[in-house]
Design an enzyme around this catalytic site. Structure first.
Site, PDB file in Angstrom:
ATOM      1  N   SER A 162      67.722  87.645  88.522  1.00 34.18           N
ATOM      2  CA  SER A 162      68.622  88.770  88.789  1.00 34.18           C
ATOM      3  C   SER A 162      67.869  90.014  89.226  1.00 34.18           C
ATOM      4  O   SER A 162      68.489  90.991  89.634  1.00 34.18           O
ATOM      5  CB  SER A 162      69.506  89.091  87.574  1.00 34.18           C
ATOM      6  OG  SER A 162      68.947  88.668  86.399  1.00 34.18           O
ATOM      7  N   GLU A 216      75.086  85.542  95.457  1.00 36.33           N
ATOM      8  CA  GLU A 216      74.359  86.485  96.315  1.00 36.33           C
ATOM      9  C   GLU A 216      73.115  85.732  96.791  1.00 36.33           C
ATOM     10  O   GLU A 216      72.316  85.289  95.972  1.00 36.33           O
ATOM     11  CB  GLU A 216      73.986  87.717  95.464  1.00 36.33           C
ATOM     12  CG  GLU A 216      73.537  88.920  96.227  1.00 36.33           C
ATOM     13  CD  GLU A 216      73.219  90.097  95.285  1.00 36.33           C
ATOM     14  OE1 GLU A 216      72.949  89.882  94.088  1.00 36.33           O
ATOM     15  OE2 GLU A 216      73.211  91.237  95.783  1.00 36.33           O
ATOM     16  N   ASN A 222      73.156  94.417  91.591  1.00 35.45           N
ATOM     17  CA  ASN A 222      72.650  95.285  90.521  1.00 35.45           C
ATOM     18  C   ASN A 222      72.314  96.690  91.016  1.00 35.45           C
ATOM     19  O   ASN A 222      72.350  97.637  90.244  1.00 35.45           O
ATOM     20  CB  ASN A 222      71.432  94.654  89.863  1.00 35.45           C
ATOM     21  CG  ASN A 222      71.865  93.580  88.875  1.00 35.45           C
ATOM     22  OD1 ASN A 222      72.864  93.742  88.187  1.00 35.45           O
ATOM     23  ND2 ASN A 222      71.141  92.479  88.819  1.00 35.45           N
ATOM     24  N   HIS A 275      71.608  83.812  93.637  1.00 38.13           N
ATOM     25  CA  HIS A 275      71.970  84.597  92.454  1.00 38.13           C
ATOM     26  C   HIS A 275      73.422  84.329  92.083  1.00 38.13           C
ATOM     27  O   HIS A 275      74.342  84.857  92.709  1.00 38.13           O
ATOM     28  CB  HIS A 275      71.726  86.088  92.771  1.00 38.13           C
ATOM     29  CG  HIS A 275      71.905  87.002  91.616  1.00 38.13           C
ATOM     30  ND1 HIS A 275      72.154  88.343  91.759  1.00 38.13           N
ATOM     31  CD2 HIS A 275      71.868  86.776  90.283  1.00 38.13           C
ATOM     32  CE1 HIS A 275      72.261  88.893  90.557  1.00 38.13           C
ATOM     33  NE2 HIS A 275      72.094  87.965  89.652  1.00 38.13           N
TER      34      HIS A 275
HETATM   35  P1  NAD Z   1      68.745  81.514  78.863  1.00 36.67           P
HETATM   36  O1  NAD Z   1      67.769  82.110  77.920  1.00 36.67           O
HETATM   37  O2  NAD Z   1      70.146  81.248  78.428  1.00 36.67           O
HETATM   38  O3  NAD Z   1      68.155  80.109  79.393  1.00 36.67           O
HETATM   39  C1  NAD Z   1      66.846  79.934  79.834  1.00 36.67           C
HETATM   40  C2  NAD Z   1      66.456  78.462  79.611  1.00 36.67           C
HETATM   41  O4  NAD Z   1      65.217  78.239  80.288  1.00 36.67           O
HETATM   42  C3  NAD Z   1      66.237  78.101  78.131  1.00 36.67           C
HETATM   43  O5  NAD Z   1      67.004  76.950  77.807  1.00 36.67           O
HETATM   44  C4  NAD Z   1      64.730  77.792  78.052  1.00 36.67           C
HETATM   45  O6  NAD Z   1      64.427  76.748  77.144  1.00 36.67           O
HETATM   46  C5  NAD Z   1      64.427  77.376  79.479  1.00 36.67           C
HETATM   47  N1  NAD Z   1      63.035  77.567  79.885  1.00 36.67           N
HETATM   48  C6  NAD Z   1      62.233  78.638  79.655  1.00 36.67           C
HETATM   49  N2  NAD Z   1      61.041  78.454  80.249  1.00 36.67           N
HETATM   50  C7  NAD Z   1      61.080  77.236  80.865  1.00 36.67           C
HETATM   51  C8  NAD Z   1      60.159  76.482  81.656  1.00 36.67           C
HETATM   52  N3  NAD Z   1      58.959  76.943  81.937  1.00 36.67           N
HETATM   53  N4  NAD Z   1      60.548  75.276  82.109  1.00 36.67           N
HETATM   54  C9  NAD Z   1      61.788  74.780  81.819  1.00 36.67           C
HETATM   55  N5  NAD Z   1      62.693  75.452  81.090  1.00 36.67           N
HETATM   56  C10 NAD Z   1      62.350  76.664  80.616  1.00 36.67           C
HETATM   57  O7  NAD Z   1      68.719  82.456  80.160  1.00 36.67           O
HETATM   58  P2  NAD Z   1      69.889  82.727  81.233  1.00 36.67           P
HETATM   59  O8  NAD Z   1      70.747  83.835  80.771  1.00 36.67           O
HETATM   60  O9  NAD Z   1      70.494  81.428  81.620  1.00 36.67           O
HETATM   61  O10 NAD Z   1      69.025  83.329  82.450  1.00 36.67           O
HETATM   62  C11 NAD Z   1      68.256  82.498  83.292  1.00 36.67           C
HETATM   63  C12 NAD Z   1      67.922  83.216  84.570  1.00 36.67           C
HETATM   64  O11 NAD Z   1      69.131  83.607  85.231  1.00 36.67           O
HETATM   65  C13 NAD Z   1      67.111  84.514  84.403  1.00 36.67           C
HETATM   66  O12 NAD Z   1      66.219  84.637  85.483  1.00 36.67           O
HETATM   67  C14 NAD Z   1      68.196  85.601  84.453  1.00 36.67           C
HETATM   68  O13 NAD Z   1      67.692  86.846  84.890  1.00 36.67           O
HETATM   69  C15 NAD Z   1      69.120  85.001  85.505  1.00 36.67           C
HETATM   70  N6  NAD Z   1      70.509  85.489  85.468  1.00 36.67           N
HETATM   71  C16 NAD Z   1      71.141  85.655  84.283  1.00 36.67           C
HETATM   72  C17 NAD Z   1      72.454  86.102  84.269  1.00 36.67           C
HETATM   73  C18 NAD Z   1      73.193  86.274  82.962  1.00 36.67           C
HETATM   74  O14 NAD Z   1      74.241  86.929  82.957  1.00 36.67           O
HETATM   75  N7  NAD Z   1      72.746  85.682  81.867  1.00 36.67           N
HETATM   76  C19 NAD Z   1      73.130  86.357  85.483  1.00 36.67           C
HETATM   77  C20 NAD Z   1      72.454  86.138  86.694  1.00 36.67           C
HETATM   78  C21 NAD Z   1      71.140  85.704  86.671  1.00 36.67           C
END
Ligand code: NAD
Length: 285
Positions: free
Chosen positions: A120, A154, A192, A142
């Protein structure tokens, strides 16, 4: 044409789980990989629950749910992603972790596989430096939370992203039932860059006593037809995430107007992070 049959998703958390579910529901063979097997189990249980609910509500047939589940593989082995036509990464928001992952994947994928990140805030151009000559196949995809509900993707072009890669990803997002909109790689992208300063300004309005938090939200909801007020939305996103994204923009756009509001930072210091700590701007008991 996207030329994608097999989708690999890295990270089975909130976003990766949603992306994998939507990919499988849209007819793609989908492998979701996570290094944490507990996270994979939770992801599968959530998929089972959401798909069962879709049948109950008459939104999907039992046959469609079965076919969707048959297309989904949960794996804790990175090598299970090697046949993917696209890998969509959704691991923690850390450039070093994301780059290490792409570095270990890129040599094992086919020569025209797309490498996509759901980051993000991290620069796509920066992440693409981890894949060398494959930077023309690197792109930002995104998605928005919750992925099965939110229509937008996006699509972020890094400096080296080829036109063909952008076109393939726009077509793929459409095939996943989303509306894909392209943007270029500047800190905060479009979403954002516009959303976060609005949220930040709501904290300034609160800090300066312009109105009480609930009144700030009510004014924005009723006056601007926003489904959620900016302070409620900040709690939902996580106040720590809001501060982080403001800092990325202040640094990346080299402009102090993106500095996080002192009150927002103070709440984070106090551990009031929003929904996830049951207390942010508002309380969630
Ligand atoms: P989350 O913490 O729910 O999930 C992340 C997952 O990645 C976990 O299950 C973890 O075990 C796994 N992980 C970590 N390191 C790893 C690796 N090296 N190899 C394999 N798996 C690994 O996080 P999320 O909220 O799903 O966010 C994930 C991404 O999406 C981030 O980059 C975040 O910025 C982006 N994002 C989040 C949102 C939101 O609203 N949560 C919205 C858009 C984008």
């Amino acid at each position: 044409m996207h030329g994608v049959e097999r989708v690999g998703v890295v990270g089975s958390g909130q976003m990766g789980g949603g992306i994998a579910q939507v990919a499988a529901m849209s007819g793609f063979e989908t492998v979701v990989y996570d290094l944490n097997s507990g996270a994979l189990e939770k992801c599968k249980a959530l998929h089972d629950k959401l798909l069962a609910r879709a049948v109950e509500k008459g939104k999907m047939s039992a046959d469609d749910v079965k076919a969707t589940k048959d297309r989904l593989t949960y794996s804790d082995k990175l090598s299970d992603l090697h046949e993917s036509d696209i890998v969509i990464e959704a691991v923690v928001e850390r450039a070093d972790v994301k780059k290490d992952l792409f570095k270990s994947l890129v040599g094992n994928l086919s020569g025209d596989a797309i490498l996509a990140s759901n980051t993000s805030s991290i620069s796509i151009t920066d992440l693409a430096t981890s894949v060398g000559d494959a930077a023309d196949r690197f792109i930002g995809m995104h998605f928005f939370n919750p992925v099965p509900v939110m229509k937008l993707v996006e699509v972020i072009n890094g400096l080296a992203t080829s036109k063909q890669t952008t076109e393939r990803v726009l077509a793929l997002a459409t095939a996943m039932g989303k509306t894909a909109v392209p943007a270029n790689d500047r800190a905060g992208f479009v979403s954002n860059r516009i959303l976060m300063p609005m949220i930040n300004e709501a904290f300034y309005a609160w800090m300066e006593g312009v109105a009480e938090p609930e009144h700030i939200d009510e004014i924005m909801k009723l006056g601007m037809a926003h489904p959620m007020g900016p302070l409620r939305l900040a709690d939902f996103i996580g106040l720590d995430t809001c501060v982080h994204i403001m800092e990325v923009m202040a640094e990346g756009l080299n402009n102090p107007r993106y500095r996080a509001c002192p009150l927002l930072k103070q709440l984070v210091t106090a551990g009031r992070l929003g929904d996830k700590t049951k207390h942010g701007v508002f309380r969630y008991d």
